[in-house]
Design a protein around this motif. Structure first.
Motif, PDB file in Angstrom:
ATOM      1  N   ILE A 522       0.822  -1.209   0.000  1.00 30.97           N
ATOM      2  CA  ILE A 522       0.000   0.000   0.000  1.00 30.97           C
ATOM      3  C   ILE A 522       0.855   1.258   0.000  1.00 30.97           C
ATOM      4  O   ILE A 522       0.489   2.275  -0.609  1.00 30.97           O
ATOM      5  N   GLN A 523       2.011   1.221   0.662  1.00 34.36           N
ATOM      6  CA  GLN A 523       2.795   2.439   0.896  1.00 34.36           C
ATOM      7  C   GLN A 523       3.143   3.200  -0.378  1.00 34.36           C
ATOM      8  O   GLN A 523       3.011   4.439  -0.406  1.00 34.36           O
ATOM      9  N   PRO A 524       3.607   2.551  -1.471  1.00 34.71           N
ATOM     10  CA  PRO A 524       3.902   3.339  -2.691  1.00 34.71           C
ATOM     11  C   PRO A 524       2.682   4.099  -3.213  1.00 34.71           C
ATOM     12  O   PRO A 524       2.813   5.238  -3.680  1.00 34.71           O
ATOM     13  N   GLU A 525       1.489   3.489  -3.120  1.00 38.92           N
ATOM     14  CA  GLU A 525       0.283   4.175  -3.584  1.00 38.92           C
ATOM     15  C   GLU A 525       0.003   5.408  -2.734  1.00 38.92           C
ATOM     16  O   GLU A 525      -0.352   6.477  -3.263  1.00 38.92           O
ATOM     17  N   ILE A 526       0.163   5.287  -1.441  1.00 41.57           N
ATOM     18  CA  ILE A 526      -0.103   6.418  -0.543  1.00 41.57           C
ATOM     19  C   ILE A 526       0.921   7.523  -0.764  1.00 41.57           C
ATOM     20  O   ILE A 526       0.578   8.721  -0.779  1.00 41.57           O
ATOM     21  N   ILE A 530       0.233  11.412  -1.766  1.00 39.34           N
ATOM     22  CA  ILE A 530       0.755  12.582  -1.049  1.00 39.34           C
ATOM     23  C   ILE A 530       1.548  13.477  -2.002  1.00 39.34           C
ATOM     24  O   ILE A 530       1.444  14.716  -1.959  1.00 39.34           O
ATOM     25  N   LYS A 531       2.324  12.857  -2.880  1.00 43.06           N
ATOM     26  CA  LYS A 531       3.107  13.624  -3.844  1.00 43.06           C
ATOM     27  C   LYS A 531       2.198  14.464  -4.742  1.00 43.06           C
ATOM     28  O   LYS A 531       2.462  15.666  -4.957  1.00 43.06           O
ATOM     29  N   GLN A 532       1.115  13.883  -5.244  1.00 47.39           N
ATOM     30  CA  GLN A 532       0.199  14.626  -6.104  1.00 47.39           C
ATOM     31  C   GLN A 532      -0.453  15.771  -5.342  1.00 47.39           C
ATOM     32  O   GLN A 532      -0.651  16.872  -5.891  1.00 47.39           O
ATOM     33  N   GLN A 533      -0.777  15.541  -4.085  1.00 45.72           N
ATOM     34  CA  GLN A 533      -1.372  16.621  -3.284  1.00 45.72           C
ATOM     35  C   GLN A 533      -0.399  17.768  -3.116  1.00 45.72           C
ATOM     36  O   GLN A 533      -0.779  18.953  -3.205  1.00 45.72           O
ATOM     37  N   ARG A 534       0.869  17.443  -2.875  1.00 45.71           N
ATOM     38  CA  ARG A 534       1.871  18.502  -2.705  1.00 45.71           C
ATOM     39  C   ARG A 534       2.047  19.299  -4.004  1.00 45.71           C
ATOM     40  O   ARG A 534       2.112  20.540  -3.992  1.00 45.71           O
ATOM     41  N   LEU A 535       2.126  18.596  -5.123  1.00 37.35           N
ATOM     42  CA  LEU A 535       2.321  19.283  -6.405  1.00 37.35           C
ATOM     43  C   LEU A 535       1.105  20.131  -6.755  1.00 37.35           C
ATOM     44  O   LEU A 535       1.246  21.245  -7.292  1.00 37.35           O
ATOM     45  N   GLU A 690      13.244  12.075  -1.913  1.00 39.03           N
ATOM     46  CA  GLU A 690      12.304  11.621  -0.882  1.00 39.03           C
ATOM     47  C   GLU A 690      11.702  12.815  -0.142  1.00 39.03           C
ATOM     48  O   GLU A 690      12.405  13.770   0.192  1.00 39.03           O
ATOM     49  N   MET A 691      10.419  12.740   0.115  1.00 41.43           N
ATOM     50  CA  MET A 691       9.741  13.770   0.912  1.00 41.43           C
ATOM     51  C   MET A 691       9.905  13.401   2.387  1.00 41.43           C
ATOM     52  O   MET A 691       9.335  12.413   2.850  1.00 41.43           O
ATOM     53  N   GLY A 692      10.661  14.195   3.122  1.00 38.99           N
ATOM     54  CA  GLY A 692      11.024  13.801   4.482  1.00 38.99           C
ATOM     55  C   GLY A 692      10.494  14.687   5.579  1.00 38.99           C
ATOM     56  O   GLY A 692      11.007  14.648   6.704  1.00 38.99           O
ATOM     57  N   SER A 693       9.472  15.476   5.326  1.00 38.20           N
ATOM     58  CA  SER A 693       8.979  16.394   6.355  1.00 38.20           C
ATOM     59  C   SER A 693       8.139  15.647   7.395  1.00 38.20           C
ATOM     60  O   SER A 693       7.683  14.523   7.178  1.00 38.20           O
ATOM     61  N   ASP A 694       7.935  16.308   8.531  1.00 36.33           N
ATOM     62  CA  ASP A 694       7.084  15.742   9.582  1.00 36.33           C
ATOM     63  C   ASP A 694       5.653  15.568   9.077  1.00 36.33           C
ATOM     64  O   ASP A 694       4.969  14.610   9.448  1.00 36.33           O
ATOM     65  N   LEU A 695       5.199  16.498   8.236  1.00 38.64           N
ATOM     66  CA  LEU A 695       3.840  16.415   7.709  1.00 38.64           C
ATOM     67  C   LEU A 695       3.671  15.184   6.828  1.00 38.64           C
ATOM     68  O   LEU A 695       2.632  14.510   6.883  1.00 38.64           O
ATOM     69  N   THR A 696       4.672  14.858   6.023  1.00 39.95           N
ATOM     70  CA  THR A 696       4.598  13.669   5.179  1.00 39.95           C
ATOM     71  C   THR A 696       4.525  12.407   6.023  1.00 39.95           C
ATOM     72  O   THR A 696       3.735  11.495   5.745  1.00 39.95           O
ATOM     73  N   ARG A 697       5.346  12.327   7.065  1.00 37.50           N
ATOM     74  CA  ARG A 697       5.306  11.150   7.931  1.00 37.50           C
ATOM     75  C   ARG A 697       3.945  11.005   8.610  1.00 37.50           C
ATOM     76  O   ARG A 697       3.396   9.902   8.721  1.00 37.50           O
ATOM     77  N   SER A 698       3.395  12.131   9.066  1.00 34.10           N
ATOM     78  CA  SER A 698       2.084  12.095   9.711  1.00 34.10           C
ATOM     79  C   SER A 698       0.994  11.681   8.728  1.00 34.10           C
ATOM     80  O   SER A 698       0.152  10.825   9.039  1.00 34.10           O
TER      81      SER A 698
END
Length: 741
Positions: A522-526, A530-535, A690-698
């Motif tokens: 599941i993780q790659p899909e999620i 998240i990447k699309q939301q950021r862009l 890699e997106m490494g922010s606290d928000l991405t982890r959350s």
């Protein structure tokens, strides 16, 4: 450039001289390094010296152990192990009492070092110490240091314990048997005897002849030596031949060992330390291991004495005085009664006890319940015999399976584990703790069977629930059997279901291999989501404030990503915009292909030149305290300056920069932490990093957790509609609402 891996920077001390700071090359021979150190202090005869650690156990450093030296270690130049062993051996044989005492004191300390121990033993040092003990001329501190050194040297395993003489054993045993002996001498004597018993079969018999259990039990009232005394009892118990263990257990029971341990150790006024807890655990295991013989003994269906026990169970339950006289009638009644007792084999229940484990141990437990707790036994049997057939709890089958389960939980027949201290205080509160424990658990099983409204097909499910109830209650360490009953009363079937559900929903439940595999899928899909939301958020754009040279807000600027994700558009604004800013109003742009990297915080060019705070945590703490104090005690103008310092630290956490060709930068200070995470993640995604922010982890944890729970829903035979259900019309009035005030 970091130093080579083979170079270690150390300090070396020598009494009366300044320490030498050297770079030790681990590839060089140790003797060469010692020679160089000796030359630095003008010391001759470098072969008579060695290096030791200055702190901790102060062990000697050898070619084998030198790899453990770390940067910054403090070492000490000392005389070599061979020279130290020779000098100490000469001093302990001298006539001066004070010199001998100091030598034995130093020997007791050095004997823990394996390098020194090998040298001292090669010089027949152990024989010398043994003769000093056998002479009986040493007392007090001198004898305590002698015994300490002897025990430390023997523990290295260089010399066999079988070489110890009988006179030495008698002398050590004499210290244990004497009524008034110094505590330190008694501790070491008990420890030496324990090592003899554990390390030599022949010495066990000699020690067992010299030491009685009664003498050891007498020492349990002294809190300073309790642990040593119980350790020796355990060693004698563990190494005793099988035919003597039951005899020894009877002796311990007659001497009231259990009640003495309960009153003087478990309920004493001192907390139980780890070593004492381990010894209590060992004693508990060895005591339960006495059950192994019965556990592994099959019932002989032709043994009349064993068959009489089953007859006794039937007689107590059904009052067999009114048995019919005819053989056929008696046989038919017995078959009926054995079925009501819950045996699998109604005709010959002896066959139920031919499987090991639990063997005859199960029958012993049932007989104890029937005789000691007769009312409970009769109630359980008659209560189940009056139920419908499909809901009756088969007492015999349950008792046999429960006995097997308790043997597994308490590891009956297994040797104690080193380092384990999982003892249960309640087993020291009753002389028949095992049998009483069984009686409590069989009542629990009967109660759980009723709560589950179980049938014969549910037997294994009930046993699984009962096992969980028992293990959870034992984990709470009840101090008595009554407390165990209270714990089990709270762990009814409904509570077990609630605990299971709670644990299933917790994060820890997501650690099983199938769940981990699903999570990895599941993780790659999620992450892509998240990447699309950021862009998309970067395409909408954000407004940023510009900071002047004096850190005062001057004007705004806006930046947004093109819809094809290839260009960053930005430009200055006179005021904060309301909504999106069209691309036409943003005069400047940067191709994404020209972006080399994204830096944050103190690495940003616009933060480097203005940074005034060090990255030392202690200095940062001092700065905060100083600013607080000055803010209270300073003038208004000074306070403004201090506010600027604090403001800069906040800005530093929100700053990031885009570095692009040729050597140009676009500097940002995000308005909030959320915008900072959105933009740094989006820019990293553009660069394929890699997106490494606290928000991405959350976000990742939240979305994966939701997706996992959705995929793990039990949706069998449930139709999921393709389209969402329509939103219902608004009601004509809202008079149905409640006022909770």
């Amino acid at each position: 450039m970091p130093p080579p891996a083979d170079i270690v920077k150390v300090a070396i001390e020598w009494p009366g001289a300044n320490a030498q700071l050297i770079e030790m090359d681990q590839k060089r021979p140790l003797s060469s390094i010692i020679r160089e150190v000796c030359d630095g202090w003008s010391l001759s005869g470098s072969e008579q010296f060695a290096l030791r650690y200055a702190d901790g156990p102060q062990l000697y450093i050898t070619e084998q152990s030198r790899g453990e030296i770390k940067n910054g270690t403090i070492l000490r130049l000392a005389i070599s192990p061979a020279r130290a062993a020779r000098q100490l051996l000469e001093r302990i044989q001298s006539h001066g009492i004070d010199a001998r005492l100091e030598a034995l004191k130093e020997l007791a300390k050095l004997s823990a070092d394996p390098t020194f121990a090998a040298e001292f033993i090669n010089m027949e040092g152990i024989g010398t110490l043994a003769r000093l003990v056998e002479s009986g001329t040493h007392f007090g501190e001198m004898l305590a240091f002698t015994l300490t050194a002897f025990l430390e040297l023997m523990d290295h395993g260089i010399v066999s314990w079988d070489l110890i003489s009988l006179s030495f054993i008698k002398q050590i045993a004499g210290y244990v048997n004497q009524p008034m002996v110094d505590v330190s001498i008694l501790q070491r004597s008990l420890a030496i005897l324990e090592s003899m018993v554990l390390n030599s079969h022949s010495l066990y018999h000699r020690v067992a002849q010299e030491i009685t259990v009664g003498q050891l039990i007498g020492h349990l009232s002294n809190q300073e030596i309790q642990t040593y005394a119980i350790a020796l009892i355990n060693a004698l118990f563990l190494k005793a031949p099988e035919d003597r263990r039951q005899e020894m257990a009877s002796t311990l029971a007659q001497k009231h060992l259990r009640s003495i341990i309960l009153n003087h150790v478990i309920r004493g006024n001192r907390p139980i330390k780890a070593e004492m807890a381990h010894q209590l655990y060992v004693l508990q295991v060895l005591t339960f291991n006495l059950l192994e013989e019965r556990m592994m003994t099959k019932m002989d269906p032709n043994d009349q004495a064993q068959r009489d026990i089953i007859f006794e169970l039937r007689r107590i339950a059904f009052d067999g005085e009114n048995d019919p006289t005819g053989t056929e009638k008696r046989k038919a009644m017995y078959t009926k009664d054995y079925k009501m007792l819950g045996f699998t084999n109604h005709v010959n229940p002896a066959m139920d006890f031919t499987q090991t484990p639990p063997g005859m141990l199960a029958l012993d437990n049932m007989l104890y319940l029937a005789k000691v707790h007769q009312d409970t036994y009769i109630r359980i049997v008659l209560e189940n015999s009056s139920r419908e057939d499909k809901h009756e709890c088969p007492f015999g089958r349950c008792a046999i399976e429960l006995t097997r389960m308790l043997c597994e939980i308490l590891q009956v027949g297994e040797l104690p584990n080193e380092g384990c201290n999982d003892y249960h205080p309640m087993f020291f509160t009753h002389d028949r703790a095992w049998e009483e424990f069984f009686c409590v658990c069989i009542q629990l099983l009967n109660k759980t069977w009723k709560e589950m409204r179980a049938t014969a097909e549910d037997f294994n499910k009930v046993m699984q629930v009962v096992r969980e109830q028992i293990t959870r209650a034992l984990a709470m360490k009840p101090s008595s059997l009554d407390q165990l009953k209270n714990k089990l009363r709270g762990l009814n079937y409904s509570e077990i279901l609630r605990l299971r559900q709670s644990e299933r929903m917790s994060q820890d439940d997501f650690q099983s291999p199938p769940i981990i595999e699903l999570r990895e899928r599941i993780q790659p899909e999620i992450l892509e989501l998240i990447k699309q939301q950021r862009l998309n958020r970067l395409c909408e754009g954000s407004c940023f404030r510009k900071l002047g040279n004096r850190r005062r807000q001057e004007k705004f600027w806006f930046c947004r990503l093109s819809l094809n994700h290839k260009v960053l558009h930005y430009g200055d604004l006179d005021e904060s915009p309301q909504g999106e800013v069209p691309f036409e109003q943003l005069s400047d742009k940067i191709p994404v292909s020209d972006i080399k990297s994204v830096v944050t915080g103190k690495d940003c060019p616009h933060m480097k030149e203005k940074s005034a705070l060090k990255q030392n945590k202690v200095l940062m703490l001092f700065t905060v305290i100083l600013v607080t104090w000055l803010f209270v005690h300073s003038s208004l103008a000074q306070r403004v300056t201090f506010v600027h310092v604090c403001f800069f630290q906040e800005v530093l956490e929100l700053a990031f920069s885009v570095l692009y060709d040729p050597d140009e930068t676009l500097n940002f200070v995000a308005p909030t932490k959320y915008d900072y995470c959105i933009w740094t993640d989006g820019l990293c995604a553009l660069l394929g990093r890699e997106m490494g922010s606290d928000l991405t982890r959350s976000d990742l944890d939240t979305l994966i957790s939701m997706e996992m729970k959705l995929r793990l829903l039990d949706l069998e035979n449930i139709t999921i509609p393709e389209a969402p259900p329509p939103v219902p019309k608004e009601p004509s009035s809202y008079n149905f609402t409640y006022n909770y005030s």
